[in-house]
Design a protein around this motif. Structure first.
Motif, mmCIF file in Angstrom:
data_model
loop_
_atom_site.group_PDB
_atom_site.id
_atom_site.type_symbol
_atom_site.label_atom_id
_atom_site.label_comp_id
_atom_site.label_asym_id
_atom_site.label_seq_id
_atom_site.Cartn_x
_atom_site.Cartn_y
_atom_site.Cartn_z
ATOM 1 N N GLU A 105 0.813 -1.204 0.000
ATOM 2 C CA GLU A 105 0.000 0.000 0.000
ATOM 3 C C GLU A 105 0.856 1.268 0.000
ATOM 4 N N VAL A 106 0.229 2.390 -0.330
ATOM 5 C CA VAL A 106 0.901 3.683 -0.320
ATOM 6 C C VAL A 106 1.179 4.131 1.112
ATOM 7 N N VAL A 107 1.971 5.191 1.233
ATOM 8 C CA VAL A 107 2.343 5.746 2.530
ATOM 9 C C VAL A 107 1.133 6.378 3.213
ATOM 10 N N GLY A 108 1.105 6.304 4.516
ATOM 11 C CA GLY A 108 0.106 7.047 5.275
ATOM 12 C C GLY A 108 -0.526 6.225 6.373
ATOM 13 N N GLY A 109 -0.807 6.881 7.490
ATOM 14 C CA GLY A 109 -1.425 6.208 8.622
ATOM 15 C C GLY A 109 -2.856 5.785 8.369
ATOM 16 N N GLN A 110 -3.457 6.262 7.261
ATOM 17 C CA GLN A 110 -4.792 5.812 6.888
ATOM 18 C C GLN A 110 -4.774 4.410 6.306
ATOM 19 N N SER A 111 -3.580 3.921 5.941
ATOM 20 C CA SER A 111 -3.452 2.681 5.176
ATOM 21 C C SER A 111 -4.173 1.480 5.794
ATOM 22 N N PRO A 112 -3.991 1.176 7.079
ATOM 23 C CA PRO A 112 -4.640 -0.028 7.615
ATOM 24 C C PRO A 112 -6.157 -0.015 7.449
ATOM 25 N N GLN A 113 -6.799 1.089 7.866
ATOM 26 C CA GLN A 113 -8.253 1.142 7.750
ATOM 27 C C GLN A 113 -8.679 1.215 6.286
ATOM 28 N N HIS A 114 -7.919 1.926 5.472
ATOM 29 C CA HIS A 114 -8.255 1.985 4.046
ATOM 30 C C HIS A 114 -8.198 0.602 3.415
ATOM 31 N N LEU A 115 -7.177 -0.178 3.770
ATOM 32 C CA LEU A 115 -7.068 -1.528 3.209
ATOM 33 C C LEU A 115 -8.244 -2.399 3.652
ATOM 34 N N VAL A 116 -8.656 -2.285 4.907
ATOM 35 C CA VAL A 116 -9.824 -3.036 5.367
ATOM 36 C C VAL A 116 -11.055 -2.622 4.566
ATOM 37 N N ASN A 117 -11.245 -1.312 4.399
ATOM 38 C CA ASN A 117 -12.396 -0.827 3.624
ATOM 39 C C ASN A 117 -12.352 -1.333 2.190
ATOM 40 N N GLU A 118 -11.187 -1.199 1.574
ATOM 41 C CA GLU A 118 -11.046 -1.576 0.169
ATOM 42 C C GLU A 118 -11.300 -3.057 -0.054
ATOM 43 N N PHE A 119 -10.673 -3.889 0.751
ATOM 44 C CA PHE A 119 -10.767 -5.315 0.484
ATOM 45 C C PHE A 119 -12.059 -5.925 1.010
ATOM 46 N N ALA A 120 -12.711 -5.255 1.945
ATOM 47 C CA ALA A 120 -14.066 -5.668 2.292
ATOM 48 C C ALA A 120 -14.972 -5.467 1.083
ATOM 49 N N ALA A 121 -14.799 -4.338 0.383
ATOM 50 C CA ALA A 121 -15.580 -4.085 -0.830
ATOM 51 C C ALA A 121 -15.224 -5.076 -1.926
ATOM 52 N N THR A 122 -13.939 -5.432 -2.007
ATOM 53 C CA THR A 122 -13.498 -6.411 -3.009
ATOM 54 C C THR A 122 -14.170 -7.760 -2.769
ATOM 55 N N ILE A 123 -14.228 -8.172 -1.523
ATOM 56 C CA ILE A 123 -14.889 -9.429 -1.170
ATOM 57 C C ILE A 123 -16.385 -9.337 -1.465
ATOM 58 N N ALA A 124 -16.990 -8.179 -1.159
ATOM 59 C CA ALA A 124 -18.427 -8.009 -1.354
ATOM 60 C C ALA A 124 -18.834 -8.172 -2.813
ATOM 61 N N ARG A 125 -17.967 -7.774 -3.724
ATOM 62 C CA ARG A 125 -18.312 -7.931 -5.140
ATOM 63 C C ARG A 125 -17.815 -9.245 -5.719
ATOM 64 N N GLY A 126 -17.331 -10.138 -4.873
ATOM 65 C CA GLY A 126 -16.962 -11.473 -5.296
ATOM 66 C C GLY A 126 -15.597 -11.597 -5.933
ATOM 67 N N ALA A 127 -14.749 -10.578 -5.790
ATOM 68 C CA ALA A 127 -13.429 -10.596 -6.423
ATOM 69 C C ALA A 127 -12.344 -11.168 -5.522
ATOM 70 N N ALA A 128 -12.681 -11.550 -4.309
ATOM 71 C CA ALA A 128 -11.735 -12.210 -3.393
ATOM 72 C C ALA A 128 -12.557 -12.957 -2.359
ATOM 73 N N GLN A 129 -11.929 -13.976 -1.743
ATOM 74 C CA GLN A 129 -12.657 -14.709 -0.708
ATOM 75 C C GLN A 129 -12.037 -14.533 0.669
ATOM 76 N N ALA A 130 -10.711 -14.358 0.729
ATOM 77 C CA ALA A 130 -10.052 -14.188 2.030
ATOM 78 C C ALA A 130 -8.828 -13.303 1.839
ATOM 79 N N VAL A 131 -8.762 -12.226 2.597
ATOM 80 C CA VAL A 131 -7.683 -11.239 2.462
ATOM 81 C C VAL A 131 -7.030 -11.033 3.815
ATOM 82 N N LEU A 132 -5.719 -11.155 3.840
ATOM 83 C CA LEU A 132 -4.937 -10.901 5.045
ATOM 84 C C LEU A 132 -4.225 -9.569 4.879
ATOM 85 N N VAL A 133 -4.523 -8.614 5.765
ATOM 86 C CA VAL A 133 -3.850 -7.322 5.734
ATOM 87 C C VAL A 133 -3.002 -7.205 6.990
#
Length: 792
Positions: A105-133
């Protein structure tokens, strides 16, 4: 018994496992773990936390996403103990995962929560099943062992596909801010903090008390957290009382209220679809749902209407609550990013929360006390929030993650209560933010002004530097400026009372804007340089021959490349040339026969020494206005990069047969920012200019002549003789006429219509008609003799 989550879409994302790891240098079992090992330890704990078989869980992970460590967050920063070439896959390998996708991910303290938000959406649309951040830092170990004889080697070569999203530093820092010392987080946040204090009308003492009262409860939480790097309870007074141990870093911040980056910490979060969780047998009591989420970015520093607030962060928090369908009063637990007090108070103010809210504002203990684990702090906050949600089912927890300088904000609202995935509307809100009106910035600020906000930076040796953001009285443009370190009068103004709104004086220089109390003091601190030629220079030589000035860049061993000091000398020389009425033409060349000028001295640039360019630009010419006396470039050998830009800035160019021209900046990762990108397309066809700029291709002297880049080509080794001959021809004419001609050409260059340009009224032409030279020219013509020019 029917499951509450039985009717959910199978792709609904759910957090099923969290983990944290840490070690301190003084721990009895200190293991000198690398960042990869710390992240892997946290990841193993997250896999085990699911309640399912860790190996089976690892086998279904199709995506891993890593938060950047500090040492891979800034260009050119070394990794003293080594690093992995693919951090996400290094961690995945250690836990037995073989993901198809790996993200850094890019630099920034927002990264952890942003990654959770992003990959939760990725899972919701069926593009992933399990993501480890995950993310981690081993800063404490690195700093402690970098010089040790038995230091560990953390280098790993794992290869494999990696989606490296880059640093993501765009807009977070500009070259202009860097030139004014705004490279450190404490100084930037202090500017916001002092603006907030002024807006609230609080005294320094009152505001310091408030910072202490905000953070004292954080120390209580940190003291109970086994992963905290500084688990020490401190009172509000202790946090803000300046002592030798609690020295001031950047006013108003003593060390205890600043994020602590000397940590060894890791954290991981596992997100998967409901269907995958069921298939793996993850107990539903482990499931935590992301009810609300938002990701927004604040305007860049100098574009913010109010430096005492970050409304984008508040909008993100409110929107996440709106998506979750709850009010702030329904949140049971908060964790606000707390690198500095204002990162908390900004959002708390916007949500109507008090510093002593009984729910508390942190679950970890906060960055100054739990630890500022680089960009990864909020991964720990998510882990704590998930654990808290499980212990109080049905309640809500909110994580606010901040990146940059109150720049990027990501929010998550968590609960064990099952919910379908809910999309956010961050994009629409971001468009609104981007459309806000912004103050106009003055990169070069001159004149009387008022202080908008400020700070004083304190070095360990007692050195102080004031940093001011102000507004010019003349036009209200905003600027950055610094004080001189020995300007005690201005430092006193900034260090006592209320500086905001005070009247100050600012002046621009090649090395940046400087501020002091008034114009007289500015002249005393920065004496105006008389525009006269010196007898001796270090980097250039000058020769005066009647009305001709010959200037030679005298660094042949460095191919006549230019350092800031050499640029300053050339700037001084050309100031003197344009101010001296007895000098009519100048020639610029390079010493030796190999190079006219190789541009910027790249070795000097890479040394880390201070860099600047005079206000008049490279060689004192490329940004100079009112060049109403001719400057001829005598190009002997290579005119590369900035050397070519100097030639383009000169009125005329004489090249010998060995000359080679190129805007070669792209070949060293730079751009022709000293005028080449502007002047070349105005000199040759745009398509050809584009080719030469994008390829850095060299142009021979003959080709340069055919393209109109040079006026004359002369035999090898005779560039100066050719330039002198051209200068002599110019000096046959009236120097007043030459000066006026150049002035009118410059005045009309930007007028597209030819007739409008011809009709452009110029006082220069009026002055010419009543000049002594005009009278002398007509008289000499009538008397059939050579004119005797006076240049007036």
């Amino acid at each position: 018994m029917t499951s509450l989550a039985s009717g959910l879409d199978p792709n609904t994302p759910v957090l099923v496992g969290v983990g944290q790891s840490s070690e301190r240098l003084d721990d009895p079992d200190y293991r000198r773990m690398s960042a990869v090992e710390l992240a892997a330890a946290a990841a193993r704990e997250a896999l085990a936390d699911t309640g399912a078989d860790p190996a089976t869980v690892a086998s279904v992970i199709d995506t891993v996403a890593g938060v950047r460590q500090f040492e891979i967050s800034t260009p050119g920063v070394p990794a003293p103990l080594g690093k992995s070439d693919n951090y996400p896959r290094s961690v995945a390998r250690r836990v037995g995962a073989e993901p198809a996708r790996a993200v850094l991910e890019v630099v920034g303290g927002q990264s952890p929560q942003h990654l959770v938000n992003e990959f939760a959406a990725t899972i919701a649309r069926g593009a992933a099943q399990a993501v480890l951040v995950f993310g981690s830092e081993a800063i404490s170990t690195t700093q402690a062992l970098a010089g040790a004889e038995d230091r560990p080697d953390f280098t790993e070569q794992v290869g494999g596909e990696l989606e490296d999203r880059g640093w993501g530093l765009e807009g977070l820092m500009t070259m202009h801010q860097v030139s004014h010392g705004l490279t450190d987080a404490p100084s930037q946040y202090a500017l916001f903090e002092n603006a907030r204090r002024a807006r609230l009308g609080l005294s320094r003492e009152e505001y310091a008390t408030g910072m202490g009262e905000l953070f004292a409860p954080f120390t209580e939480v940190a003291a109970e957290n086994p992963h905290a790097s500084a688990p020490v309870r401190r009172s509000a007074a202790e946090l803000v009382t300046v002592t030798e141990a609690n020295r001031v870093i950047s006013d108003p911040y003593p060390r205890y209220v600043v994020a602590r980056d000397k940590v060894n910490q890791g954290a991981a979060v596992l997100v998967m679809s409901v269907s995958t969780a069921r298939r793996l047998g993850v107990p539903e009591e482990k499931w935590v749902f992301l009810h609300g989420h938002a990701d927004l970015r604040e305007r860049d520093l100098m574009e913010r209407a109010d430096l005492s607030r970050s409304p984008a962060a508040v909008m993100a928090a409110r929107h996440a609550l709106e998506v979750a369908g709850i009010g702030v009063e329904e949140v049971a637990a908060f964790d606000f990013y707390s690198c500095f007090p204002i990162a908390v108070s900004n959002v708390a103010d916007g949500l109507g929360l008090d510093a002593d809210d009984p729910r508390g504002l942190t679950l970890t203990g906060g960055l100054p006390f739990f630890g500022g684990a680089g960009n990864n702090y909020s991964m720990h906050a998510v882990a704590e929030t998930v654990q808290r949600a499980r212990t109080a089912p049905g309640t809500f927890g909110l994580v606010g993650a901040n990146g940059g300088s109150l720049s990027k904000y990501s929010v998550g609202v968590y609960s064990t209560t099952p919910t379908e995935w809910r999309s956010d509307h961050s994009a629409a809100l971001q468009a609104e933010i981007d459309a806000w009106d912004a103050p106009v910035e003055a990169r070069r600020a001159d004149g009387w002004a008022t202080v908008e906000t400020w700070t004083v930076k304190y070095g360990r040796g007692g050195k102080r530097t004031g940093v001011v953001i102000g507004r010019l009285e003349a036009d209200d443009r905003r600027f950055i400026a610094t004080t001189r370190t020995d300007d005690e009068e201005t430092l006193k103004l900034l260090s006592t009372g209320e500086p905001v709104g005070r009247r100050i004086y600012v002046r621009s220089f090649g090395f940046g804007n400087r501020v002091t109390t008034d114009e007289e003091r500015m002249d005393a601190l920065f004496p105006r340089r008389e525009p006269v030629l010196r007898d001796d220079y270090e980097f250039v030589t000058v020769r005066r021959d009647g009305h001709l000035l010959e200037v030679t860049i005298n660094r042949p061993d460095q191919r006549n490349s230019l350092t800031p000091q050499a640029n300053d000398e050339l700037d001084e020389v050309f100031d003197a040339y344009f101010a001296d009425p007895e000098l009519w033409v100048a020639i610029l060349t390079g010493a030796g026969d190999k190079s006219f000028c190789a541009g910027n001295d790249l070795k000097y640039s890479a040394s880390g020494k201070p860099m600047w360019v005079p206000k008049n630009g490279f060689a004192g010419l490329t940004s100079r206005r009112n060049m109403t006396k001719p400057v001829i470039a005598a190009v002997n050998g290579f005119a590369m990069g900035g050397g070519c830009e100097i030639s383009l800035a000169c009125h005329l160019t004489v090249a010998d047969e060995t000359a080679r021209f190129a805007l070669s900046e792209v070949r060293v990762g730079l751009a022709a920012g000293a005028g080449g990108l502007v002047r070349l397309p105005r000199t040759v066809s745009r398509k050809l200019a584009t080719e030469l700029i994008l390829t850095g291709r060299q142009v021979t002297a003959d080709e340069a002549l055919s393209l109109g880049l040079v006026n004359r080509v002369v035999p090898a080794g005779t560039a100066m003789e050719g330039a002198r001959a051209l200068a002599a021809e110019i000096m046959e004419g009236s120097p007043t006429s030459v000066r006026v001609s150049l002035q009118v050409m410059a005045e009309t260059e930007g007028i597209p219509d030819a007739v409008d340009a011809v009709e452009h009224p110029s006082s220069a032409l009026d002055d010419l008609m009543v000049s002594q030279d005009a009278i002398e020219g007509l008289t000499a013509f009538a008397q059939k003799r050579r004119p005797r020019w006076k240049n007036r």
